[in-house]
Design a protein around this motif. Sequence first.
Motif, mmCIF file in Angstrom:
data_model
loop_
_atom_site.group_PDB
_atom_site.id
_atom_site.type_symbol
_atom_site.label_atom_id
_atom_site.label_comp_id
_atom_site.label_asym_id
_atom_site.label_seq_id
_atom_site.Cartn_x
_atom_site.Cartn_y
_atom_site.Cartn_z
ATOM 1 N N LEU A 93 0.836 -1.190 0.000
ATOM 2 C CA LEU A 93 0.000 0.000 0.000
ATOM 3 C C LEU A 93 0.874 1.245 0.000
ATOM 4 C CD1 LEU A 93 -2.437 -1.139 2.814
ATOM 5 C CD2 LEU A 93 -2.849 -1.223 0.344
ATOM 6 N N ARG A 94 0.417 2.275 -0.709
ATOM 7 C CA ARG A 94 1.157 3.531 -0.683
ATOM 8 C C ARG A 94 1.021 4.151 0.700
ATOM 9 N NH1 ARG A 94 -0.165 7.349 -5.490
ATOM 10 N NH2 ARG A 94 -1.345 8.535 -3.957
ATOM 11 N N ASP A 95 2.110 4.688 1.214
ATOM 12 C CA ASP A 95 2.160 5.136 2.610
ATOM 13 C C ASP A 95 1.422 6.442 2.893
ATOM 14 O OD1 ASP A 95 3.939 6.908 1.412
ATOM 15 O OD2 ASP A 95 5.692 6.179 2.498
ATOM 16 N N ASP A 96 0.859 7.089 1.868
ATOM 17 C CA ASP A 96 0.147 8.344 2.120
ATOM 18 C C ASP A 96 -1.381 8.189 2.073
ATOM 19 O OD1 ASP A 96 -0.065 7.890 -0.610
ATOM 20 O OD2 ASP A 96 0.440 9.945 -1.199
ATOM 21 N N LEU A 97 -1.866 6.953 2.111
ATOM 22 C CA LEU A 97 -3.314 6.722 2.087
ATOM 23 C C LEU A 97 -3.930 6.901 3.470
ATOM 24 C CD1 LEU A 97 -3.577 3.480 -0.090
ATOM 25 C CD2 LEU A 97 -3.864 5.850 -0.820
ATOM 26 N N ALA A 98 -5.168 7.368 3.487
ATOM 27 C CA ALA A 98 -5.934 7.425 4.733
ATOM 28 C C ALA A 98 -6.261 5.989 5.163
ATOM 29 C CB ALA A 98 -7.230 8.212 4.516
ATOM 30 N N MET A 99 -6.535 5.790 6.440
ATOM 31 C CA MET A 99 -6.792 4.443 6.940
ATOM 32 C C MET A 99 -7.948 3.764 6.202
ATOM 33 S SD MET A 99 -5.772 1.981 8.743
ATOM 34 C CE MET A 99 -4.541 2.751 9.762
ATOM 35 N N ALA A 150 10.210 -2.658 1.162
ATOM 36 C CA ALA A 150 8.962 -2.164 1.762
ATOM 37 C C ALA A 150 9.004 -2.434 3.255
ATOM 38 C CB ALA A 150 7.768 -2.876 1.126
ATOM 39 N N THR A 151 8.224 -1.663 3.997
ATOM 40 C CA THR A 151 8.136 -1.910 5.442
ATOM 41 C C THR A 151 6.798 -2.551 5.752
ATOM 42 O OG1 THR A 151 7.270 0.329 5.807
ATOM 43 C CG2 THR A 151 9.632 0.046 6.010
ATOM 44 N N LYS A 152 6.783 -3.394 6.793
ATOM 45 C CA LYS A 152 5.524 -4.008 7.215
ATOM 46 C C LYS A 152 4.570 -2.921 7.671
ATOM 47 C CE LYS A 152 6.801 -8.673 8.395
ATOM 48 N NZ LYS A 152 6.894 -9.684 9.432
ATOM 49 N N HIS A 153 3.326 -3.058 7.245
ATOM 50 C CA HIS A 153 2.304 -2.078 7.617
ATOM 51 C C HIS A 153 2.064 -2.162 9.128
ATOM 52 C CE1 HIS A 153 -1.643 -0.209 7.951
ATOM 53 N NE2 HIS A 153 -1.306 0.434 6.858
ATOM 54 N N HIS A 154 1.904 -1.022 9.752
ATOM 55 C CA HIS A 154 1.650 -1.003 11.203
ATOM 56 C C HIS A 154 0.410 -0.202 11.531
ATOM 57 C CE1 HIS A 154 4.334 2.354 10.208
ATOM 58 N NE2 HIS A 154 3.680 3.023 11.102
ATOM 59 N N ASN A 163 -9.872 -0.411 2.364
ATOM 60 C CA ASN A 163 -10.639 -0.616 1.147
ATOM 61 C C ASN A 163 -9.767 -1.195 0.035
ATOM 62 O OD1 ASN A 163 -11.660 0.807 -1.604
ATOM 63 N ND2 ASN A 163 -13.407 0.336 -0.284
ATOM 64 N N VAL A 164 -8.611 -0.616 -0.178
ATOM 65 C CA VAL A 164 -7.694 -1.074 -1.227
ATOM 66 C C VAL A 164 -7.259 -2.513 -0.963
ATOM 67 C CG1 VAL A 164 -5.398 -0.719 -2.245
ATOM 68 C CG2 VAL A 164 -6.913 1.239 -1.859
ATOM 69 N N THR A 165 -6.924 -2.838 0.280
ATOM 70 C CA THR A 165 -6.505 -4.198 0.621
ATOM 71 C C THR A 165 -7.594 -5.204 0.286
ATOM 72 O OG1 THR A 165 -5.038 -3.392 2.364
ATOM 73 C CG2 THR A 165 -5.698 -5.704 2.484
ATOM 74 N N ALA A 166 -8.824 -4.898 0.677
ATOM 75 C CA ALA A 166 -9.938 -5.815 0.407
ATOM 76 C C ALA A 166 -10.114 -6.048 -1.093
ATOM 77 C CB ALA A 166 -11.225 -5.273 1.021
#
Length: 137
Positions: free
Chosen positions: A12-18, A133-137, A23-26
Amino acid sequence: MEKFETKIGVLLRDDLAMWQRLNVTAFLVSGIAGTHPEVIGEPYEDADGRRYLPMFRQPVMVFEGSKEFMRTAHERTLGRGIEHSVFTQDLFATGNDHDNRAAVKAVRTAELDLVGIAVYGPKNAVDKTLKGATKHH
């Protein structure tokens, strides 16, 4: 713990809102589930016998990266021939599958404004594709 020869990864791009990240992941992983039935496990059932839909049988690793890294990772998927799904910035303005596909079709590969990709393939190839890439947190 079961070892898997394949890996499911979402970038995921790191500047997206939560809400956008979720939504994008789903949307992205639905492409993997829809084309690779081997990644889906058996249906679930609780102690009362109520059944639930099956889910992925292996973990889905979620990562984040900059807009520039999104392009790098996408180029890596193309170079390695790894199957992947894409989500572009334009898709936030559409409201249905037909318009989504038209929005992607209208843009050349190198010019896609990617906000997310999901990859599925051999573990080693997916790891190399997402390296940096870094793991999403």
